[in-house]
Scaffold this motif. Sequence first.
Motif, mmCIF file in Angstrom:
data_model
loop_
_atom_site.group_PDB
_atom_site.id
_atom_site.type_symbol
_atom_site.label_atom_id
_atom_site.label_comp_id
_atom_site.label_asym_id
_atom_site.label_seq_id
_atom_site.Cartn_x
_atom_site.Cartn_y
_atom_site.Cartn_z
ATOM 1 N N TYR A 252 -5.676 -7.043 -6.960
ATOM 2 C CA TYR A 252 -6.667 -6.019 -7.301
ATOM 3 C C TYR A 252 -8.084 -6.452 -6.952
ATOM 4 C CZ TYR A 252 -9.122 -2.453 -9.996
ATOM 5 O OH TYR A 252 -9.943 -1.416 -10.381
ATOM 6 N N ASN A 253 -8.384 -7.740 -7.090
ATOM 7 C CA ASN A 253 -9.714 -8.250 -6.774
ATOM 8 C C ASN A 253 -9.702 -9.163 -5.548
ATOM 9 O OD1 ASN A 253 -11.286 -7.019 -8.896
ATOM 10 N ND2 ASN A 253 -10.253 -8.395 -10.326
ATOM 11 N N ALA A 254 -8.730 -8.965 -4.673
ATOM 12 C CA ALA A 254 -8.651 -9.745 -3.434
ATOM 13 C C ALA A 254 -9.807 -9.370 -2.506
ATOM 14 C CB ALA A 254 -7.314 -9.486 -2.752
ATOM 15 N N PRO A 255 -10.081 -10.179 -1.463
ATOM 16 C CA PRO A 255 -11.122 -9.811 -0.492
ATOM 17 C C PRO A 255 -10.892 -8.407 0.069
ATOM 18 C CG PRO A 255 -10.391 -12.064 -0.131
ATOM 19 C CD PRO A 255 -9.480 -11.501 -1.169
ATOM 20 N N TRP A 256 -11.975 -7.764 0.454
ATOM 21 C CA TRP A 256 -11.933 -6.360 0.890
ATOM 22 C C TRP A 256 -10.929 -6.135 2.019
ATOM 23 C CZ3 TRP A 256 -12.629 -1.626 -0.364
ATOM 24 C CH2 TRP A 256 -12.776 -0.632 0.610
ATOM 25 N N ARG A 257 -10.938 -6.990 3.019
ATOM 26 C CA ARG A 257 -10.042 -6.778 4.155
ATOM 27 C C ARG A 257 -8.583 -6.802 3.710
ATOM 28 N NH1 ARG A 257 -8.840 -10.735 9.318
ATOM 29 N NH2 ARG A 257 -7.296 -9.378 10.292
ATOM 30 N N LYS A 258 -8.243 -7.692 2.784
ATOM 31 C CA LYS A 258 -6.868 -7.773 2.282
ATOM 32 C C LYS A 258 -6.489 -6.486 1.564
ATOM 33 C CE LYS A 258 -2.954 -9.751 1.265
ATOM 34 N NZ LYS A 258 -1.954 -10.041 2.330
ATOM 35 N N ARG A 259 -7.395 -5.967 0.768
ATOM 36 C CA ARG A 259 -7.108 -4.743 0.019
ATOM 37 C C ARG A 259 -6.955 -3.535 0.942
ATOM 38 N NH1 ARG A 259 -11.377 -3.579 -3.591
ATOM 39 N NH2 ARG A 259 -12.712 -5.273 -2.855
ATOM 40 N N VAL A 260 -7.752 -3.507 1.999
ATOM 41 C CA VAL A 260 -7.620 -2.426 2.979
ATOM 42 C C VAL A 260 -6.256 -2.503 3.664
ATOM 43 C CG1 VAL A 260 -8.484 -1.528 5.186
ATOM 44 C CG2 VAL A 260 -10.091 -2.178 3.386
ATOM 45 N N ASP A 261 -5.831 -3.710 4.002
ATOM 46 C CA ASP A 261 -4.520 -3.901 4.629
ATOM 47 C C ASP A 261 -3.404 -3.430 3.702
ATOM 48 O OD1 ASP A 261 -2.555 -5.026 6.526
ATOM 49 O OD2 ASP A 261 -2.236 -6.514 4.964
ATOM 50 N N LEU A 262 -3.481 -3.785 2.420
ATOM 51 C CA LEU A 262 -2.456 -3.368 1.462
ATOM 52 C C LEU A 262 -2.462 -1.849 1.279
ATOM 53 C CD1 LEU A 262 -2.931 -6.141 -1.267
ATOM 54 C CD2 LEU A 262 -1.196 -6.042 0.526
ATOM 55 N N ALA A 263 -3.648 -1.267 1.243
ATOM 56 C CA ALA A 263 -3.756 0.193 1.102
ATOM 57 C C ALA A 263 -3.129 0.906 2.299
ATOM 58 C CB ALA A 263 -5.222 0.596 0.949
ATOM 59 N N LYS A 264 -3.386 0.391 3.496
ATOM 60 C CA LYS A 264 -2.793 0.979 4.700
ATOM 61 C C LYS A 264 -1.270 0.889 4.642
ATOM 62 C CE LYS A 264 -2.588 2.443 9.056
ATOM 63 N NZ LYS A 264 -1.223 2.126 9.459
ATOM 64 N N GLN A 265 -0.746 -0.247 4.205
ATOM 65 C CA GLN A 265 0.705 -0.394 4.087
ATOM 66 C C GLN A 265 1.288 0.578 3.060
ATOM 67 O OE1 GLN A 265 2.625 -4.318 4.178
ATOM 68 N NE2 GLN A 265 0.588 -5.221 4.302
ATOM 69 N N LEU A 266 0.584 0.775 1.955
ATOM 70 C CA LEU A 266 1.056 1.706 0.931
ATOM 71 C C LEU A 266 1.122 3.129 1.466
ATOM 72 C CD1 LEU A 266 -0.906 0.253 -2.108
ATOM 73 C CD2 LEU A 266 1.588 0.359 -1.911
ATOM 74 N N MET A 267 0.124 3.519 2.235
ATOM 75 C CA MET A 267 0.144 4.859 2.827
ATOM 76 C C MET A 267 1.236 4.969 3.886
ATOM 77 S SD MET A 267 -1.966 6.675 1.185
ATOM 78 C CE MET A 267 -1.898 8.141 2.234
ATOM 79 N N ASP A 268 1.508 3.879 4.597
ATOM 80 C CA ASP A 268 2.609 3.872 5.570
ATOM 81 C C ASP A 268 3.959 4.013 4.866
ATOM 82 O OD1 ASP A 268 0.853 3.615 7.661
ATOM 83 O OD2 ASP A 268 1.123 1.450 7.907
ATOM 84 N N ILE A 269 4.091 3.380 3.695
ATOM 85 C CA ILE A 269 5.321 3.516 2.912
ATOM 86 C C ILE A 269 5.497 4.967 2.471
ATOM 87 C CG2 ILE A 269 6.364 2.958 0.670
ATOM 88 C CD1 ILE A 269 5.310 0.109 1.004
ATOM 89 N N ALA A 270 4.412 5.579 2.006
ATOM 90 C CA ALA A 270 4.470 6.987 1.600
ATOM 91 C C ALA A 270 4.924 7.868 2.750
ATOM 92 C CB ALA A 270 3.098 7.439 1.089
#
Length: 467
Positions: A252-270
């Motif tokens: 949740y408080n990871a560096p911004w780039r890491k969080r963006v990468d995880l968010a992109k993966q979550l949307m890809d899963i959706a």
Amino acid sequence: MLRFVPLKLGRLYRCLKLLLLLGLSVVLLMNTHSLLASFQKNELADRRFLGLNKCPGCFGTSWCRKFMNGQLSFETWGRLRFLDIFNVKNVYFAQYGEPREGTRRVVLKRLGSNQELADIDQKICKRATGRPRCDLVQAMYKTEFARLNGDVRLLTPDVVEGWSDLVHCPSQRLLDRLVRRYAETKDSGSFLLKNLKDTERMQLLMTLAFNPEPLVFQSFPSDEGWPFAKYLGACGRMVAVNYVGEELWSFYNAPWRKRVDLAKQLMDIAEQLTNNDFDFALYLLDVSFDNFAVGPRDGKVIVVDAENVVVVDKRLIRQNKPENFDVWYESRFEECDREACLSFSKDALCSRVTVDHNYYAICQNLLSRYATWRGTRGGLLHDPPADVARDGQLEALLDECANPKRRYGRFRAARDLRVYLEQLLSAARHVQALTPLINHLHYSALLPEPWGGFGRMLREPGVPTLG
């Protein structure tokens, strides 16, 4: 007076801490015998602890040899049974060893709380004998789990429809897939139910009714690119799955780039679970930070809790053509004060070809400002860098994805959000690739002539820089 209150509160805090330590000490003393026994005995080789004595009222037996051979053992704290009071979900971490492969971490699940397991036993007994307690093994043969005997050729929708979220609206194609990929039989690969032994059929139906997560993992395996944890096997009422990594909340408080990468993966899963070549839509009804994990090596996001997944056969919808089947369905946004809440209609999910539910669930509960988890409000993409915040595009897309203001706005926002997140990642990769060069130029500017001339040239007025 103002100083006296903090002093009293500090003294009270110290007293409470001391009482807690004393309480833990008493518990440890009272459980000394069981504590020593827990470290000396491998309970994962005990039939009653595994629930093997309840079969065929269990989830399978494919991994029993591994359990009984002592190839699985609890990690340190998992051995302390008095701590089970805090483990409501009955999820354990263990080490699994193979002679040639060494040891690796696995996750063990009972697929429900102690109360839920007791309730299913009571229901089985009542249906078989009319009493809340009975010989469970004998009772299983008098329930609907034994109705499908060797004369029944196929598992059909009319028998299991509504037993769980997985089969809220099953098609024959889905049920054939479940039977064909059932991992708790030696003769898997056939969709014919009659090829299973009586005990295997009952175990399959028991799993389907109580918690179908293992069947989701088996039918949509990670080996084929599905974003689910890998199913390993079962023994009694203990299921083993591959350990993926830390839960999503840890980032949740990871560096911004890491969080963006995880968010992109979550949307890809959706997107993958909504639209795929198999024409199965898998709708996630329970979306929270605890239900996803991130691989430590590849950083891949995986769904680790699949109990509440509705699987819809789009081919069947197109074939039956229910009312408004081809009208795009928009999930209704409802802001609530609880964690990880969603608004949905299972019947609507089962009767439309095009549905935005997965986009809605991911955006509202994980990414947008509406996301709430463990007392923290704001999703995974909280506190963006100043340039991203000034741009305003990210916030607008997240808001439209969670709470759309235009008709079909969520569909467009989900698509545009995936593109925008990829652009942010691409820009971050470019910066990372240029960083060594920039550092080198900074360093060369400090060197004496002629080595430092090029670096200084970049800093002269009128010469554009990389920054």
